[in-house]
Every structure is written in structure tokens, then in C-alpha cells.
Design a protein around this motif. Structure first.
Motif, PDB file in Angstrom:
ATOM      1  N   MET A 218      -4.047   4.899  -2.714  1.00 37.87           N
ATOM      2  CA  MET A 218      -3.564   4.256  -1.344  1.00 37.87           C
ATOM      3  C   MET A 218      -4.618   3.325  -0.982  1.00 37.87           C
ATOM      4  O   MET A 218      -4.568   2.199  -0.251  1.00 37.87           O
ATOM      5  CB  MET A 218      -3.203   5.547  -0.590  1.00 37.87           C
ATOM      6  CG  MET A 218      -2.740   5.109   1.015  1.00 37.87           C
ATOM      7  SD  MET A 218      -2.129   6.445   1.882  1.00 37.87           S
ATOM      8  CE  MET A 218      -3.445   7.689   1.377  1.00 37.87           C
ATOM      9  N   VAL A 219      -5.988   3.770  -1.200  1.00 41.73           N
ATOM     10  CA  VAL A 219      -7.143   2.716  -0.663  1.00 41.73           C
ATOM     11  C   VAL A 219      -6.860   1.378  -1.308  1.00 41.73           C
ATOM     12  O   VAL A 219      -7.240   0.371  -0.629  1.00 41.73           O
ATOM     13  CB  VAL A 219      -8.410   3.377  -0.825  1.00 41.73           C
ATOM     14  CG1 VAL A 219      -9.513   2.617  -0.662  1.00 41.73           C
ATOM     15  CG2 VAL A 219      -8.666   4.620   0.197  1.00 41.73           C
ATOM     16  N   ARG A 220      -6.624   1.488  -2.741  1.00 44.11           N
ATOM     17  CA  ARG A 220      -6.714   0.255  -3.369  1.00 44.11           C
ATOM     18  C   ARG A 220      -5.364  -0.520  -3.073  1.00 44.11           C
ATOM     19  O   ARG A 220      -5.616  -1.883  -2.976  1.00 44.11           O
ATOM     20  CB  ARG A 220      -6.682   0.558  -4.890  1.00 44.11           C
ATOM     21  CG  ARG A 220      -8.115   1.158  -5.379  1.00 44.11           C
ATOM     22  CD  ARG A 220      -8.158   1.501  -6.845  1.00 44.11           C
ATOM     23  NE  ARG A 220      -7.206   2.497  -7.408  1.00 44.11           N
ATOM     24  CZ  ARG A 220      -6.398   2.548  -8.198  1.00 44.11           C
ATOM     25  NH1 ARG A 220      -5.827   1.284  -8.577  1.00 44.11           N
ATOM     26  NH2 ARG A 220      -5.774   3.708  -8.520  1.00 44.11           N
ATOM     27  N   LEU A 221      -4.335   0.143  -3.136  1.00 42.62           N
ATOM     28  CA  LEU A 221      -3.043  -0.669  -2.567  1.00 42.62           C
ATOM     29  C   LEU A 221      -3.175  -1.204  -1.230  1.00 42.62           C
ATOM     30  O   LEU A 221      -2.934  -2.450  -1.062  1.00 42.62           O
ATOM     31  CB  LEU A 221      -1.937   0.166  -2.699  1.00 42.62           C
ATOM     32  CG  LEU A 221      -0.582  -0.347  -2.199  1.00 42.62           C
ATOM     33  CD1 LEU A 221      -0.269  -1.584  -3.263  1.00 42.62           C
ATOM     34  CD2 LEU A 221       0.562   0.674  -2.236  1.00 42.62           C
ATOM     35  N   TRP A 222      -3.526  -0.551  -0.153  1.00 41.00           N
ATOM     36  CA  TRP A 222      -3.548  -1.016   1.057  1.00 41.00           C
ATOM     37  C   TRP A 222      -4.645  -2.067   1.413  1.00 41.00           C
ATOM     38  O   TRP A 222      -4.611  -2.868   2.103  1.00 41.00           O
ATOM     39  CB  TRP A 222      -3.825   0.265   2.207  1.00 41.00           C
ATOM     40  CG  TRP A 222      -2.424   0.777   2.139  1.00 41.00           C
ATOM     41  CD1 TRP A 222      -1.228   0.750   1.549  1.00 41.00           C
ATOM     42  CD2 TRP A 222      -2.242   2.021   3.067  1.00 41.00           C
ATOM     43  NE1 TRP A 222      -0.493   1.663   1.862  1.00 41.00           N
ATOM     44  CE2 TRP A 222      -0.869   2.563   2.714  1.00 41.00           C
ATOM     45  CE3 TRP A 222      -2.993   2.828   3.951  1.00 41.00           C
ATOM     46  CZ2 TRP A 222      -0.432   3.856   3.574  1.00 41.00           C
ATOM     47  CZ3 TRP A 222      -2.328   3.883   4.843  1.00 41.00           C
ATOM     48  CH2 TRP A 222      -1.212   4.328   4.370  1.00 41.00           C
ATOM     49  N   GLY A 223      -6.026  -1.961   0.582  1.00 36.71           N
ATOM     50  CA  GLY A 223      -6.829  -2.903   0.641  1.00 36.71           C
ATOM     51  C   GLY A 223      -6.504  -4.349   0.144  1.00 36.71           C
ATOM     52  O   GLY A 223      -6.673  -5.264   0.646  1.00 36.71           O
ATOM     53  N   MET A 225      -3.399  -5.078   0.104  1.00 29.27           N
ATOM     54  CA  MET A 225      -2.420  -5.543   1.195  1.00 29.27           C
ATOM     55  C   MET A 225      -2.995  -6.370   2.282  1.00 29.27           C
ATOM     56  O   MET A 225      -2.713  -7.506   2.852  1.00 29.27           O
ATOM     57  CB  MET A 225      -1.265  -4.689   1.447  1.00 29.27           C
ATOM     58  CG  MET A 225      -0.636  -3.992   0.457  1.00 29.27           C
ATOM     59  SD  MET A 225       0.546  -2.643   0.776  1.00 29.27           S
ATOM     60  CE  MET A 225       1.369  -3.108   2.298  1.00 29.27           C
ATOM     61  N   GLN A 226      -4.167  -5.653   2.675  1.00 29.23           N
ATOM     62  CA  GLN A 226      -4.900  -6.285   3.745  1.00 29.23           C
ATOM     63  C   GLN A 226      -5.484  -7.507   3.605  1.00 29.23           C
ATOM     64  O   GLN A 226      -5.807  -8.377   4.552  1.00 29.23           O
ATOM     65  CB  GLN A 226      -5.865  -5.102   4.202  1.00 29.23           C
ATOM     66  CG  GLN A 226      -6.756  -5.477   5.625  1.00 29.23           C
ATOM     67  CD  GLN A 226      -5.921  -5.915   6.837  1.00 29.23           C
ATOM     68  OE1 GLN A 226      -4.795  -5.911   6.971  1.00 29.23           O
ATOM     69  NE2 GLN A 226      -6.665  -6.003   7.841  1.00 29.23           N
ATOM     70  N   ARG A 227      -6.186  -7.765   2.270  1.00 26.10           N
ATOM     71  CA  ARG A 227      -6.746  -8.947   1.963  1.00 26.10           C
ATOM     72  C   ARG A 227      -5.659 -10.091   1.992  1.00 26.10           C
ATOM     73  O   ARG A 227      -5.895 -11.172   1.982  1.00 26.10           O
ATOM     74  CB  ARG A 227      -7.680  -8.764   0.605  1.00 26.10           C
ATOM     75  CG  ARG A 227      -8.872  -7.853   0.693  1.00 26.10           C
ATOM     76  CD  ARG A 227      -9.516  -8.081  -0.477  1.00 26.10           C
ATOM     77  NE  ARG A 227      -8.849  -7.393  -1.413  1.00 26.10           N
ATOM     78  CZ  ARG A 227      -8.825  -6.086  -2.205  1.00 26.10           C
ATOM     79  NH1 ARG A 227      -9.380  -5.100  -1.352  1.00 26.10           N
ATOM     80  NH2 ARG A 227      -8.054  -5.735  -3.236  1.00 26.10           N
ATOM     81  N   PRO A 236      -6.814  -0.354  10.508  1.00 29.73           N
ATOM     82  CA  PRO A 236      -6.975   0.937  10.901  1.00 29.73           C
ATOM     83  C   PRO A 236      -6.334   1.996   9.730  1.00 29.73           C
ATOM     84  O   PRO A 236      -6.987   2.997   9.605  1.00 29.73           O
ATOM     85  CB  PRO A 236      -5.953   0.986  12.304  1.00 29.73           C
ATOM     86  CG  PRO A 236      -6.264  -0.150  12.975  1.00 29.73           C
ATOM     87  CD  PRO A 236      -6.012  -1.222  11.752  1.00 29.73           C
ATOM     88  N   LEU A 237      -5.068   1.706   9.416  1.00 30.59           N
ATOM     89  CA  LEU A 237      -4.527   2.661   8.500  1.00 30.59           C
ATOM     90  C   LEU A 237      -5.431   2.695   6.931  1.00 30.59           C
ATOM     91  O   LEU A 237      -5.606   3.883   6.380  1.00 30.59           O
ATOM     92  CB  LEU A 237      -3.423   2.433   8.013  1.00 30.59           C
ATOM     93  CG  LEU A 237      -2.033   2.429   8.942  1.00 30.59           C
ATOM     94  CD1 LEU A 237      -0.823   1.949   8.571  1.00 30.59           C
ATOM     95  CD2 LEU A 237      -2.001   4.012   9.202  1.00 30.59           C
ATOM     96  N   LEU A 238      -6.089   1.438   6.581  1.00 28.44           N
ATOM     97  CA  LEU A 238      -6.538   1.542   5.488  1.00 28.44           C
ATOM     98  C   LEU A 238      -8.161   2.065   5.810  1.00 28.44           C
ATOM     99  O   LEU A 238      -8.665   2.978   4.933  1.00 28.44           O
ATOM    100  CB  LEU A 238      -7.112  -0.171   5.112  1.00 28.44           C
ATOM    101  CG  LEU A 238      -8.096  -0.164   4.100  1.00 28.44           C
ATOM    102  CD1 LEU A 238      -7.674   0.585   2.760  1.00 28.44           C
ATOM    103  CD2 LEU A 238      -8.272  -1.750   3.801  1.00 28.44           C
ATOM    104  N   ASP A 239      -8.715   2.246   6.996  1.00 27.99           N
ATOM    105  CA  ASP A 239      -9.883   2.772   7.373  1.00 27.99           C
ATOM    106  C   ASP A 239      -9.514   4.345   7.241  1.00 27.99           C
ATOM    107  O   ASP A 239     -10.312   5.082   6.686  1.00 27.99           O
ATOM    108  CB  ASP A 239     -10.401   2.549   8.754  1.00 27.99           C
ATOM    109  CG  ASP A 239     -11.486   3.409   8.988  1.00 27.99           C
ATOM    110  OD1 ASP A 239     -12.788   3.126   8.549  1.00 27.99           O
ATOM    111  OD2 ASP A 239     -11.509   3.944   9.951  1.00 27.99           O
TER     112      ASP A 239
END
Length: 256
Positions: A218-223, A225-227, A236-239
Motif C-alpha cells: 500500500m505504501v509503495r502503490l500510494w506513494g 500515485m501521489q508522485r 494524508p492517506l500515504l502518511d
């Protein structure tokens, strides 16, 4: 298009747009001669049309926690779905909220009622997260919602879960895991959020290795997506996901 909708819903007297949280082109409550109906949709050949069609296909298989789909209208380049109107407010997920018990009860019931997965075509979760996590860790036979934003929950005389446009088939604990991140974002510590989650049998019985791997993915995927497509809600969800992942790693025994 309006005439076709009125043929199904009754004469439209008033339309009230959804105030927030709508990802579709049209999201309105229709006040008609036959009562209220929630109407959502967009261009029939637009980028979101496949989501509307998927939600229409899956709705007959869902338990009554999901509002019923009454009709689908496709005309003049538009695709519109008419649902049972589900009044209510979004639940509060902050620490101490009385809504937390209700959310846990609903997630437990959905995992129970949607296992085994109904005989409807849905994407396996292992395919959606291909390359992020070992397939066997998230594989399962439960129909999942996968979008646990509080905006998709409506609490009136009971709690309802709406917007089933991104369903998957996978491990029964996955929706609870997605909700756990929302609790951390709302102010819970990862430890407190996990104590809440273990009240849901599917999560309590889940393999710890699978959950830890899920947080890493999840951290890798959402990171990523945020980039690639930054959005106000993603940071905030990534954090929150990072906090949970760090908590999981801190509990692992040190290597010999």
C-alpha cells in the motif's frame, strides 16, 4: 433523457446535486412524484462508463446494506443509474466516536455475507495488485468493496455502503485493512486501530505476514500515485499507511 428517466422514476419535481465526494459527471437526488431516488452516471462512452456498468452488474448480488439499483437508462450518449435513496450522514471515525462500533459490525457482516463471492465477474485482487504483493497473500473468495472512504458510508436508521464501482474478489480481511488506514488518518494510533480491527473476525483470523506485506504494498502503490497524480487526500492517506507499516515492522522480531 429526462423523459426516459421520468418513465422509470416518476415526474421530476426537483433535483439536488450531491454536495461533495462525487467522482461521476452526474450525482443528484431526484425528488419525483413517486418519491426520492439517487441518480448517478455520465457519458455512455466516457472514461468512467465502465465503472457505472460494473456497478449495475454487481448490484443484484449485494446484501441490503447496499442501496438497490432500480433502473438503468442509456440514451442520447448518456448512461444513468437510479438507486434507492439512502439518507444519512457520513460516520465519524475519530477516536471515541460511537460510530466505530457500527462500522465494525457492518464490515464483519459484509465479509460473512459476501463469502463465498457471488457468481458475478469481478477482478481478483491479486490481479489488481500484481507485482506489489505475493498473490497467495491476498487471494480469497470474498467480494470486496475496496474503497473505504467515509463518504461511501451513510448512517441513517442503519449504516449503508454505497458506490460499489471498484469491487474485487480476494481475502476477506482486505476491506477492514483499508478502513484501518482511514482510522489512523482520523487520529488513531496504529496500535489502537488494530485493536479496533480485530473485532472483525476476518481480520482477527488473518495471517500476520499477509497484513504486513499488504501495508508495504500500500505504501509503495500510494506513494507512486501521489508522485504521478498528486491530490489533497492522497498525502494524508500515504502518511497513515506509512505509520501503519512502520508499526508492523516494529513488532517483528530482530533478525538473528
Amino acid at each position: 433523457m429526462r423523459r426516459e428517466v421520468e418513465r422509470h422514476a416518476g415526474k421530476v419535481r426537483h433535483a439536488e446535486s450531491l454536495s461533495d465526494g462525487a467522482a461521476c459527471e452526474l450525482a443528484v437526488t431526484l425528488y419525483t412524484s413517486a418519491g426520492r431516488v439517487f441518480c448517478k452516471g455520465g457519458q455512455a462512452n466516457g472514461p468512467g462508463a465502465w465503472l457505472y456498468r460494473k456497478e449495475a452488474r454487481i448490484n443484484p448480488w449485494l446484501p441490503d446494506a447496499a442501496p438497490r439499483l432500480y433502473w438503468t437508462v442509456e440514451r442520447d450518449g448518456w448512461l444513468v443509474l437510479g438507486f434507492e435513496h439512502a439518507p444519512g450522514r457520513h460516520p465519524c471515525l475519530e477516536p471515541g466516536s460511537p460510530d466505530l462500533d457500527t462500522v465494525a459490525d457492518l464490515l464483519a457482516a459484509l465479509a460473512r455475507e459476501l463469502t463465498p463471492c457471488p457468481p458475478v465477474e469481478v477482478q481478483p485482487f491479486r490481479e489488481r495488485w500484481r507485482g506489489l504483493i505475493a498473490p497467495e497473500l491476498v487471494d480469497g473468495d470474498t467480494l470486496l468493496h475496496t474503497d473505504m472512504t467515509p463518504r461511501n458510508f451513510l448512517l441513517g436508521d442503519r449504516l449503508r455502503l454505497v458506490d460499489w464501482s471498484a469491487p474485487c474478489r480476494g481475502a476477506a480481511w482486505i476491506d477492514t485493512a483499508f478502513m484501518l488506514v482511514r482510522l489512523i488518518r482520523a487520529g488513531h494510533s496504529p496500535a489502537d486501530a488494530e485493536r479496533w480491527a480485530v473485532r472483525i473476525p476476518a481480520f482477527a483470523e488473518a495471517d500476520g505476514e499477509a497484513i504486513t506485506a499488504f501495508t508495504d504494498a500500500m505504501v509503495r502503490l500510494w506513494g507512486r500515485m501521489q508522485r504521478s497524480a498528486p491530490a489533497p487526500h492522497r498525502g494524508p492517506l500515504l502518511d497513515a499507511a506509512r505509520q501503519w507499516h512502520a508499526h508492523r515492522l516494529s513488532r517483528q522480531p530482530a533478525s538473528a
